[in-house]
Design an enzyme around this catalytic site. Structure first.
Site, mmCIF file in Angstrom:
data_model
loop_
_atom_site.group_PDB
_atom_site.id
_atom_site.type_symbol
_atom_site.label_atom_id
_atom_site.label_comp_id
_atom_site.label_asym_id
_atom_site.label_seq_id
_atom_site.Cartn_x
_atom_site.Cartn_y
_atom_site.Cartn_z
ATOM 1 N N SER A 293 0.535 -0.941 0.004
ATOM 2 C CA SER A 293 0.442 -0.075 -0.119
ATOM 3 C C SER A 293 0.784 1.012 -0.143
ATOM 4 O O SER A 293 0.053 2.519 -0.333
ATOM 5 C CB SER A 293 -1.455 -0.152 0.914
ATOM 6 N N LYS B 17 0.009 4.016 -2.610
ATOM 7 C CA LYS B 17 -0.214 4.397 -3.028
ATOM 8 C C LYS B 17 -0.576 5.927 -3.501
ATOM 9 O O LYS B 17 -0.907 6.148 -3.974
ATOM 10 C CB LYS B 17 -1.311 4.054 -2.445
ATOM 11 N N TYR C 143 -1.967 -2.165 -10.353
ATOM 12 C CA TYR C 143 -2.677 -2.039 -8.949
ATOM 13 C C TYR C 143 -1.956 -3.457 -8.383
ATOM 14 O O TYR C 143 -1.585 -2.610 -7.649
ATOM 15 C CB TYR C 143 -4.252 -1.634 -8.134
ATOM 16 N N TYR D 121 -3.917 3.873 8.020
ATOM 17 C CA TYR D 121 -5.128 2.532 8.004
ATOM 18 C C TYR D 121 -6.238 3.721 8.902
ATOM 19 O O TYR D 121 -5.997 4.967 9.437
ATOM 20 C CB TYR D 121 -5.340 1.622 9.066
ATOM 21 N N VAL E 32 0.958 -3.835 4.125
ATOM 22 C CA VAL E 32 0.981 -4.788 5.076
ATOM 23 C C VAL E 32 2.290 -5.532 4.265
ATOM 24 O O VAL E 32 2.301 -6.687 5.245
ATOM 25 C CB VAL E 32 -0.326 -5.695 4.201
HETATM 26 N N1 GLN Z 1 -2.526 -5.709 -1.642
HETATM 27 C C1 GLN Z 1 -2.893 -5.235 -1.429
HETATM 28 C C2 GLN Z 1 -4.290 -5.505 -1.445
HETATM 29 O O1 GLN Z 1 -4.951 -4.733 -2.247
HETATM 30 C C3 GLN Z 1 -2.072 -4.100 -0.277
HETATM 31 C C4 GLN Z 1 -2.526 -4.116 1.370
HETATM 32 C C5 GLN Z 1 -2.030 -3.064 2.069
HETATM 33 O O2 GLN Z 1 -0.966 -2.950 1.687
HETATM 34 N N2 GLN Z 1 -2.827 -2.472 2.579
HETATM 35 O O3 GLN Z 1 -5.323 -5.438 -0.506
#
Ligand code: GLN
Length: 326
Positions: free
Chosen positions: A70, A73, A195, A247, A265
């Site tokens: 994530s 992003k 993505y 988060y 994550v």
């Molecule tokens: N690849 C994960 C997802 O899309 C990314 C999640 C993350 O790092 N929060 O669920």
């Protein structure tokens, strides 16, 4: 950083001690939603700090590669802003923090937009905005953008990508919901692939710190001197990181640590001290919200120790960067 006589600088010693202190903390669990992430060594742990004038301080497994997840992003949002400008991006994705999990299947009730670019729905929307006539062109533009931040080539881990792709049903559900409301265009499989590819990019802890330092340095990579993102979008990027990057721990993070940040994550966290330093931490043991346990502790201690909280006035006009060079 070691000086000529082989003695670590005071800040390097501080980082070494911080690493030693938290290495014995084994709370949390590695992400296990795909087998590739569950296989990671839970003991891996690294901290890297890079200043806007290019000094590097690092300790632990800082060359260990892992998938960015994530944290990507933040940077793809920056590319969407470059491709379309702020006003258009705002019609497709909002800027409101959510108290929901990053993978919640939720859109804003009034506007039908995903809440912000840091949750999965919002990130899929920003990814779908990346310009290019074909999927390979869009992927290459994205890779080039990341390469400007880290100053070297970057690759997709194919097995993580394939697993994300075959198990990403929630992400597919979000894309369909957004298609239903006209928030993304019809090529949702292409947007989802891009993505999943961005989540599967391989980086190390030093890359994370350099990406953060580039944001701290108004979008210019402090080591290569290359501009990775237009300086006019830094405030968009940092404000999203500040309010939505951690988060549903974002509020507590803003209160206690007080820095724009983003976690993934994979166990990575980036944090930005504007005009001063970028921080990268990697430790795959996660808390129940998905943030790295050691990563949060390290950032908390750095922030408190050096008065890095955005609203901390206890250090007066003393800049952390100036302290480093004394
Ligand atoms: N690849 C994960 C997802 O899309 C990314 C999640 C993350 O790092 N929060 O669920």
């Amino acid at each position: 950083m070691i000086n000529h006589s082989g003695v670590p600088s005071p800040f390097q010693s501080f980082l070494n001690d911080l690493h030693f202190k938290y290495k014995s903390l084994h709370d949390g669990a590695v992400a296990n939603y795909i087998p590739e992430l569950a296989k990671v060594d839970p003991n891996l742990f690294s901290i890297c700090v890079i200043t806007v004038d290019g000094q590097v301080y690092e300790v632990g497994d800082y060359n260990q590669l892992f998938t960015i997840q994530s944290i990507s992003k933040v940077f793809v949002h920056g590319l969407a802003l470059k491709d379309h400008g702020r006003d258009y991006v705002l019609t497709k994705v909002g800027v409101e923090p959510t108290g929901d999990a990053f993978n919640a299947i939720i859109l804003d009730e009034r506007s039908n937009r995903p809440l912000n670019p840091m949750v999965n729905a919002g990130a899929i929307a920003t990814t779908s905005l990346i310009k290019g006539s074909r999927p390979t062109e869009r992927l290459n533009r994205m890779l080039n953008m990341f390469q400007r931040y880290i100053g070297r080539d970057i690759f997709v881990d194919i097995s993580v990508f394939m697993s994300e792709r075959t198990t990403g049903h929630r992400n597919r559900a979000m894309a369909h919901l957004m298609l239903n409301f006209g928030m993304i265009d019809e090529k949702i499989d292409e947007a989802l692939d891009l993505y999943f590819q961005q989540c599967s990019l391989m980086v190390n802890c030093r890359d994370l710190a350099l990406m953060a330092a580039t944001l701290a340095n108004k979008g210019t990579n402090p080591i290569t001197g290359e501009q990775a993102v237009e300086s006019c979008y830094i405030k968009d990027i940092l404000s999203m990181m500040y309010t939505c990057g951690m988060y549903n721990f974002a509020g507590e993070w803003a209160y206690k640590i007080g820095l724009p940040a983003k976690s993934g994550v994979c166990g990575g966290i980036i944090a930005v001290v504007r005009n001063q330093i970028g921080i990268g931490v990697f430790s795959p043991l996660l808390d129940s919200l998905g943030d790295s346990v050691r990563g949060v502790k390290v950032c908390e201690e750095l922030s408190q120790q050096f008065g890095l909280h955005l609203f901390d006035s206890s250090m007066g006009s003393c800049r952390f960067l100036d302290m480093l060079s004394t």
